[in-house]
Motif scaffolding. Sequence first.
Motif: not given
Length: 118
Positions: A81-93
Amino acid sequence: MERGNSKHSPRVDEQMRQEVLGTVQGIAGGRAEEWKMAEPAGEDQPESTRTLEAESANALSRFGRYIGMSAMPGDRDALRRSAETLDAPDDVLADLDTLPDGVTFHTVTEIWAVPRTS
């Protein structure tokens, strides 16, 4: 009129200034009392941490940018959820999705140390 020391010549004054320059400016090599110097690590001290290769360190740094500090300590879902909020790229997700379920992570390096299955 220039103020100066009347006890020494200008050359001696300059030499004395150079001698204390390290102490005044905090440059390495400044004189210090032996009891003020740091002791080397002893047997009871923890071993030094391993260092990362430059490429791995850059990848860890990039990964860590997308993990919010407010998400830690946290499990896989909180980190995602935190990574999505920070607009993480697909590979990080995708990396976050490979984390084990039910494990709480306290630091980015703990997350990074988990073996990736993909």
